[in-house]
Scaffold this motif. Structure first.
Motif, PDB file in Angstrom:
ATOM      1  N   HIS A 115       0.854  -1.191   0.000  1.00 44.88           N
ATOM      2  CA  HIS A 115       0.000   0.000   0.000  1.00 44.88           C
ATOM      3  C   HIS A 115       0.886   1.235   0.000  1.00 44.88           C
ATOM      4  CE1 HIS A 115      -2.255  -3.353   1.827  1.00 44.88           C
ATOM      5  NE2 HIS A 115      -3.235  -2.902   1.079  1.00 44.88           N
ATOM      6  N   THR A 128      -2.250   5.626   1.625  1.00 46.28           N
ATOM      7  CA  THR A 128      -3.571   4.997   1.637  1.00 46.28           C
ATOM      8  C   THR A 128      -3.444   3.478   1.703  1.00 46.28           C
ATOM      9  OG1 THR A 128      -3.562   5.067  -0.775  1.00 46.28           O
ATOM     10  CG2 THR A 128      -4.737   6.840   0.351  1.00 46.28           C
ATOM     11  N   GLY A 129      -4.578   2.825   1.826  1.00 43.70           N
ATOM     12  CA  GLY A 129      -4.593   1.365   1.918  1.00 43.70           C
ATOM     13  C   GLY A 129      -5.817   0.895   2.680  1.00 43.70           C
ATOM     14  N   SER A 130      -6.144   1.605   3.745  1.00 44.35           N
ATOM     15  CA  SER A 130      -7.399   1.345   4.441  1.00 44.35           C
ATOM     16  C   SER A 130      -8.500   1.972   3.592  1.00 44.35           C
ATOM     17  CB  SER A 130      -7.356   1.974   5.831  1.00 44.35           C
ATOM     18  OG  SER A 130      -8.598   1.809   6.475  1.00 44.35           O
TER      19      SER A 130
END
Lengths: 292, 326
Positions: A115, A128-130
């Motif tokens: 991510h 970001t990633g969630s």
């Protein structure tokens, strides 16, 4: 995309050239997937590959040599698990070295991980990633641009699955409330979640109507037809307009590799040597043969 | 479990969750399983009891809120997912919808600690601090995959909520032979006995602590390892006993922020009960966003790997001893 261009002068690539670059992006993705030992989110990378190509090679006014120019278009990857597709698309635009990505991906101290992290990898606009975080961040950046009187756009790429998150709709409401015509969301509508086909679990349809109900300008595009993506980009209302736009891109998870398409097993995975060869051959058979 | 695994073998904690829930669904017709799109290992329950299985898609807040609604109506809901998102995205739902009315919602999930190489969005490293702060919440962190099933079974009769933390849950080392230890929520497990110092730990680092104790045994050190898998309520009596029996020398090792997790829980007990120690070291994640890399590489990089555990234990043993009293 911008009245006050950041990008150095030069012609933008043709649709045929963009198609060839999307092919190259997919081939590079598969090579990385065959090199890295762990799992790569290849399904959602492949569904977004044409969108990334259209944005980084055609739509976005960005300059890899000037990554902090305040007038650049901002790109936020809300579906952060497609990071590797973004890294490679950006490398093909001159931001990073592809070899550097392949050699270090996922390893200790690498800037390139599953991510994206802005601190570890300057040039990326947000960490970001969630899921469900990108659009609120984009609203903040679009508000700031408005406040400063700047005319660049803020572009956010979301997966359709992640639009199950409530924060997406909170941001959608805020974007319309604040008349952010400089905000553009692209939705990679591949109709698959991680463990199910979307409509089996979540009634997204009538999907475009949901965005319309929130007051957005809705454009529907074929996310694997470069001419359709280019037309959507060319048709965007001026950044000074008062309505945010969502481009809903109809896509296929795993697009370009027959055995990955519409296959829940390929949300993430890795390719052995034989499978890599098979995947590249499948991809090659989809390549448009017209001269570039 | 139909198959018996022995020490050192690898077993998927996720598959234990799946089989245990399917088994518990038979005896508890009010058991529900909910997930925000992390359902791959829940298929045994889903296929057996589709009417009591709910995958809400990517919507952690609604998932926990819906579970609370089910619990209000007399059901036992288990929410299974990835802990960075359940513990943070749905934190207010856990606190206000579950803990405040003290409902029997079980939150179980993976990615506790620097595991899985997903980067900092996908590591739950603050979760135990957050969960331990919540009134009514029971907080556990389980390393041995078979124990996950046992904790789930015991939790069925609990009136309030429980949080069950796992690492990635794909390949976990079996630490205990079946029946070797009495697994009781709220009681620590002496995984290895010793007299020179105690290493307190939980979850995925229990195996590492046992390896450290083995290495120290080679040069004559006798190190106790306590698997403090319940962080709240914490086993105060065992902490006091270890101070007495291991020279007041404590090392706390955890795959969580060094401040806010087990080390802080133990430090609170030590301060509150006036326990006199002769050495205290905490090994865990410093205040950094950890980056990418394999689990063991990240532990080494951030100062709580095997070598650091051995070195810290040597240091506390070498500290001058005073008579302990409390």
């Amino acid at each position: 995309m911008n009245d006050d261009a950041v990008r150095p002068e030069g012609e933008r690539p043709s649709v045929a050239e963009l198609e060839e670059r999307a092919y190259e992006l997919r081939a590079k993705l598969l090579h990385l997937c065959g090199t890295y030992e762990g799992a790569v989110h290849i399904g959602g990378d492949l569904s977004a590959a044409d969108i990334f190509t259209a944005l980084f090679h055609y739509g976005l006014d960005v300059d890899p040599g000037d990554i902090s120019n305040p007038r650049r278009d901002r790109f936020l990857l809300s579906k952060g698990h497609a990071a590797v597709c973004m890294y490679i698309a950006m490398s093909m635009r001159g931001f990073f070295s592809y070899e550097g990505i392949v050699e270090t991906y996922g390893k200790l101290d690498s800037a390139y991980g599953m991510h994206p992290c802005k601190v570890q990898l300057p040039g990326v606009e947000a960490s970001t990633g969630s899921l469900g975080h990108g659009l609120p961040l984009a609203v903040g950046m679009a508000l700031s641009a408005r406040h400063r009187g700047e005319t660049h756009r803020v572009v956010c790429l979301l997966g359709d699955g992640e639009t199950g998150e409530g924060s997406v709709w909170e941001a959608a409401m805020a974007a319309r409330s604040n008349e952010l015509g400089n905000l553009v969301a692209f939705v990679d509508r591949n109709r698959q979640l991680m463990t199910s086909f979307a409509e089996e679990r979540v009634a997204f349809e009538p999907y475009p109507d949901k965005w319309r109900a929130f007051g957005w300008n809705v454009v529907e595009a074929d996310g694997h037809d470069m001419a359709s993506l280019v037309a959507a980009i060319d048709g965007l209302p001026a950044a000074q307009s008062d309505r945010p736009t969502v481009v809903i891109c109809e896509t296929v998870k795993g697009k370009g590799v027959d055995f990955m398409e519409h296959n829940l097993a390929w949300h993430a995975g890795s390719l052995g040597a034989a499978d890599l060869e098979r995947a590249l051959a499948a991809l090659e058979s989809t390549r448009k043969k017209e001269t570039v | 479990m139909p198959v018996t695994f022995t020490f050192g073998e690898m077993l998927s904690a996720r598959s234990v969750i799946g089989t245990t829930l399917a088994e518990l669904g038979e005896t508890h017709d009010n058991l529900w399983v909910l997930t925000p799109d992390i359902g791959a290992t829940l298929v045994e329950f889903r296929d057996k009891y589709p009417e009591r299985f709910l995958d809400v898609g990517l919507a952690e807040q609604a998932c926990v809120g819906i579970a609370a609604g089910l619990a209000y109506d007399g059901n036992i809901p288990v929410v299974s997912g990835m802990l960075p998102f359940l513990s943070m995205r749905a934190l207010e739902q856990i606190r206000t919808d579950v803990c405040y009315p003290n409902l029997p919602v079980k939150i179980i999930g993976t990615h506790g600690g620097l595991v899985g190489n997903g980067g900092s969005t996908h590591y739950a490293v603050e979760d135990l601090a957050l969960m331990c702060a919540l009134t009514n919440m029971t907080v556990t962190s389980v390393g041995d995959p078979n124990m996950v099933g046992e904790v789930l079974r015991q939790s069925m009769s609990m009136p309030g909520p429980i949080y069950i933390r796992l690492a990635v849950g794909k390949k976990d080392k079996v630490l205990y032979a079946e029946g070797e230890h009495d697994v009781r929520i709220g009681k620590g497990i002496v995984a290895r006995d010793g007299t020179d110092a105690t290493i307190f730990t939980h979850g995925t680092t229990v195996a590492q602590a046992l390896d450290a104790a083995e290495e120290l045994a080679a040069d004559g050190r006798s190190v106790r390892v306590v698997d403090m898998f319940t962080l709240k309520p914490i086993d105060e009596a065992l902490i006091a006993q270890c101070a007495d029996e291991t020279g007041g020398k404590f090392v706390v090792l955890e795959d969580h922020l060094a401040y806010g997790g087990l080390a802080s829980r133990i430090a609170d007990v030590v301060a509150d009960r006036g326990i006199r120690l002769n050495g205290f070291e905490r090994l865990g994640i410093p205040q950094v966003y950890a980056g990418f890399g394999d689990d063991e590489e990240l532990r080494d990089k951030h100062g709580y790997g095997l070598a650091a555990t051995v070195a810290a234990t040597r240091r506390v043993i070498a500290q001058p001893s005073w008579p302990t009293s409390h």
